[in-house]
Write an enzyme that holds these catalytic residues in place. Structure first.
Site, PDB file in Angstrom:
ATOM      1  N   ASP A 442      10.226  14.928  42.132  1.00  0.00           N
ATOM      2  CA  ASP A 442      10.745  15.741  43.239  1.00  0.00           C
ATOM      3  C   ASP A 442      12.079  16.400  42.888  1.00  0.00           C
ATOM      4  OD1 ASP A 442      10.766  16.767  45.827  1.00  0.00           O
ATOM      5  OD2 ASP A 442      10.225  14.856  46.754  1.00  0.00           O
ATOM      6  N   ASP A 499       5.383  20.727  52.097  1.00  0.00           N
ATOM      7  CA  ASP A 499       5.528  19.507  52.895  1.00  0.00           C
ATOM      8  C   ASP A 499       4.784  19.642  54.211  1.00  0.00           C
ATOM      9  OD1 ASP A 499       6.925  17.943  51.192  1.00  0.00           O
ATOM     10  OD2 ASP A 499       8.858  18.121  52.195  1.00  0.00           O
TER      11      ASP A 499
HETATM   12  C1  GLA Z   1      10.428  15.569  49.721  1.00  0.00           C
HETATM   13  C2  GLA Z   1       8.955  15.710  49.382  1.00  0.00           C
HETATM   14  C3  GLA Z   1       8.158  14.828  50.298  1.00  0.00           C
HETATM   15  C4  GLA Z   1       8.609  13.398  50.140  1.00  0.00           C
HETATM   16  C5  GLA Z   1      10.083  13.296  50.407  1.00  0.00           C
HETATM   17  C6  GLA Z   1      10.617  11.926  50.094  1.00  0.00           C
HETATM   18  O1  GLA Z   1      10.698  16.097  50.977  1.00  0.00           O
HETATM   19  O2  GLA Z   1       8.562  17.040  49.446  1.00  0.00           O
HETATM   20  O3  GLA Z   1       6.775  14.943  50.008  1.00  0.00           O
HETATM   21  O4  GLA Z   1       8.293  12.944  48.847  1.00  0.00           O
HETATM   22  O5  GLA Z   1      10.822  14.230  49.625  1.00  0.00           O
HETATM   23  O6  GLA Z   1      11.955  11.810  50.356  1.00  0.00           O
END
Ligand code: GLA
Length: 695
Positions: A442, A499
């Site tokens: 990420d 997301d």
């Molecule tokens: C980001 C990612 C999510 C999740 C969160 C965890 O927002 O896009 O899918 O993994 O971090 O903190």
């Protein structure tokens, strides 16, 4: 004297011409020319007139237009000496290395001690032209404020520029702007690929749609923030430039190269570009550890538990996920340091002994026992000021001490070897001690400023991890789709497209992302019934089918599922599993839906023997009944059998008898592409799924 070079495949020709040793221009790019077209004649035939108020000769719109040649637009290069003074080279031909599908064209400015080299490679199977440019300063280092990848002409027979903007939970929003005098200038200064400005553009010619007409496509394969210039010069010529964002290069250098620019010409509408990008990415760029392995159905626990990890709950969730058909369990954020919320512990990559007193092994064993593999979340390039690592190494963070934080975090300086060594040490310890086959990698905030070294540092770390753990697959995530580009996908295997697990939003995002991304790399999960990021409540049928359009997974808390929802999800997952072997190499064609309420696509197998159509109803239609849906990419003479895969989903308010409701039907490709398919009436937020096979 004219020098010419030609790159061509069975679809397109690209002709370059250099006059009097100057940098070459692309004098033709479009449908493949005839053998009788001599490139030198082409170069002479496109020579433009001159009239009043102009220079006596039109300055070249070369692959790197030169500022000192009175070029009436944006130059392709902007250099400064270390003392800040501008350096305005004039390049002259040095050498050419030309093979059938590859050109390396070198030019130099002896006085300025500079070399410019352009590379162009045409892949005759995918139809993608990969090009990049390099500057070599032979004596002293220089600041490269701007270097465009080789500059391409944009078509004159079209009025539109299609590019993409976006936001968190709203990636790949298409913008249609009209060509007009001056520039369409997109600059992404976030230091990552970003949600805001996807580094790609499509240029349809007049009359082009998804399925027909001519179009040109570009994508800049770089994860550090880019600039795009689509400019119409006062004389009417149009140029496309792509390169790193301004300020990406913080220190003077003797060598600088752009990222690869991927370009293609299509005579088959936007889909011709889309399929070229999809195939090139899938078949040439992504490197799977085990290419023959079927894509596993994912389960990701983020929206089920967030930071509240505890073993009994996770085991229970894993049991249920496996029963639904999941094949890989991904443990998301919250397993390390004292990470109880998003304000702390990023960079403290040690397993949280409070949540996992015996380490991750008990959970991993349990997951393996259920027949799933295990994946884990990292966000290596980031640090919370509230972390042990920050307290010991505040100087590891990039940017000013008092900078604005993003999600309570700073970015680690990935150009530092000690930072990368620390991260590699921690990541490799976790991977060595645990049987993990997947990392969700990420990147949840923008950089304080663009910095190419940051992207190179991240690439280097990922490459090091991949080399040490060649069986581990990686997913590129950045608050959803904030780092999606062919540069990151050369070292990862999946993207977390958004997301947003809201199936309606996802349907739209997937539709546009298919202009560049194949099904196989595009993650899509079935989210909670009440969507956490939009507040919508969406039926399981729609949620499941939207996820089944791409690399399928689940992200809801399976403990919330009703019996009915479970049954529907299992059915769709089984459908996906029995079709994934051909869908992973299929082309996604966006259909020209006659009804703006319906977003439809067709995935067609490489051998054309089968296809599936997903017709997603995004809203209610203006007219009462569905308009016929024209298919694409079929053999007009072949016969096909078409059936509605989810016949049982059709609502009782659909009272008539369109053939598809009760039966399959057979028709020629010509009929299906000319008349189209008559769909049953459906509620909004539903999907019609058509299976098709050649008879
Ligand atoms: C980001 C990612 C999510 C999740 C969160 C965890 O927002 O896009 O899918 O993994 O971090 O903190």
């Amino acid at each position: 004297m004219i020098r010419t070079w030609v790159l061509q495949d069975d679809r397109q020709s690209l002709v370059l011409a250099s006059c009097q040793d100057r940098l070459p221009e692309i004098v033709y790019w479009g449908a493949r020319l005839s053998e009788s077209d001599d490139p030198e004649s082409v170069a002479r035939a496109v020579k433009l007139d001159v009239t009043g108020g102009m220079l006596d000769v039109n300055p070249d719109m070369s692959i790197c237009p030169e500022a000192r040649q009175s070029f009436p637009g944006q130059p392709g290069l902007s250099l400064r000496l270390e003392n800040g003074l501008p350096l305005l080279p004039r390049f002259r031909f040095l050498s050419a290395d030309a093979t059938t599908h590859r050109l390396e064209l070198a030019f130099s400015d002896e006085r300025a001690q500079l070399n410019y080299t352009a590379y162009l490679e045409l892949d005759p199977e995918t139809h993608i032209i990969t090009s990049w440019a390099e500057i070599e300063a032979k004596q002293t280092a220089v600041f490269v404020d701007w270097l465009s990848a080789p500059v391409f002409p944009a078509p004159q027979f079209g009025n539109e520029i299609l590019d993409f903007s976006g936001r968190w939970c709203g990636e790949f929003q298409m913008n249609r702007t009209q060509w007009s005098a001056g520039m369409r200038f997109r600059e992404n200064r976030t230091g990552r690929t970003g949600h805001e400005h996807f580094p790609g553009v499509l240029l349809p010619c007049h009359g082009a749609t998804n399925t027909q007409g001519e179009a040109y496509g570009f994508h800049y394969g770089w994860s550090g923030g880019h600039r795009m210039v689509a400019e119409e010069l006062p004389d009417g010529r149009r140029q496309i430039q792509f390169g790193h964002a301004l300020g990406s290069q913080a220190s003077p250098k003797q060598h600088f190269a752009t990222a690869p620019l991927y370009s293609t010409y299509s005579g088959q509408g936007l889909n011709g570009c889309a399929v070229a990008f999809q195939r090139h990415l899938r078949d040439r760029i992504v490197q799977y550890p085990k290419p023959d392995r079927m894509r596993p159905v994912h389960y990701n626990c983020w929206e089920a538990v967030y930071f509240n990890h505890n073993l009994p709950d996770l085991k229970d969730i894993a049991n249920r996920a496996a029963a639904l058909g999941a094949e890989r369990f991904v443990l998301d954020d919250g397993w390390f340091g004292t990470r109880d919320n998003d304000t702390r512990a990023l960079s403290d990559w040690v397993i949280d002994a409070r949540k996992y007193p015996d380490g991750l092994a008990p959970l991993i064993r349990h997951v393996h026992g259920l027949g799933m593999t295990f994946g884990i979340w990292f966000e290596p390039e980031m640090i919370n000021p509230d972390s042990d690592v920050y307290r010991n190494h505040p100087d590891w963070a990039l940017g000013d001490v008092d900078q604005v934080l993003g999600r309570h975090q700073k970015v680690l300086n990935m150009a530092r070897a000690d930072v990368r060594a620390y991260l590699f040490d921690r990541i490799s310890a976790i991977l060595a001690e645990n049987d993990i086959d997947y990392i969700k990698w990420d990147h949840n905030r923008v950089l304080p400023m663009p910095d190419a070294d940051q992207a190179h540092g991240a690439y280097a770390l990922i490459d090091q991890v991949r080399t040490a753990f060649p069986k581990v697959e990686l997913e590129s995530c950045a608050s959803g789709g904030g780092r999606i580009d062919f540069g990151i996908l050369a070292r990862t295997h999946r993207v977390w497209l958004s997301d947003s697990n809201d199936a309606l939003e996802r349907l739209k995002i997937q539709h546009n992302a298919a202009l560049f991304l194949p099904m196989v790399v595009t993650g899509s999960h079935v989210g909670p019934r009440h969507c956490h990021t939009s507040g919508r409540t969406i039926d399981m049928g729609f949620r499941a089918w939207v996820a089944a359009q791409r690399h399928m997974g689940f992200e809801m808390d399976p403990r919330e599922l009703t019996e009915d929802e479970t049954r529907i999800l299992c059915n769709v997952t089984n459908w996906w599993k029995s079709n994934r072997s051909w869908m992973t190499t299929a082309d996604i064609l966006r259909l020209d839906s006659a009804d703006p309420a319906v977003l439809a696509e067709q995935q067609i197998a490489r051998d054309g023997a089968r296809f599936v159509v997903f017709a997603g109803k995004a809203e209610t239609s203006r007219q009462i009944l569905p308009r016929p849906l024209r298919l694409a990419g079929l053999d007009p003479k072949a016969h096909y059998r078409v059936s509605l895969a989810n016949r049982a989903d059709v609502e009782t308010l659909s009272r008539g008898q369109p053939l598809l409701k009760s039966d399959s039907f057979d028709a020629s490709g010509q009929f299906l592409m000319s008349q189209g398919v008559t769909l049953p009436w459906r509620f909004p937020l539903t999907m019609c799924v058509l299976d098709g096979s050649r008879l």
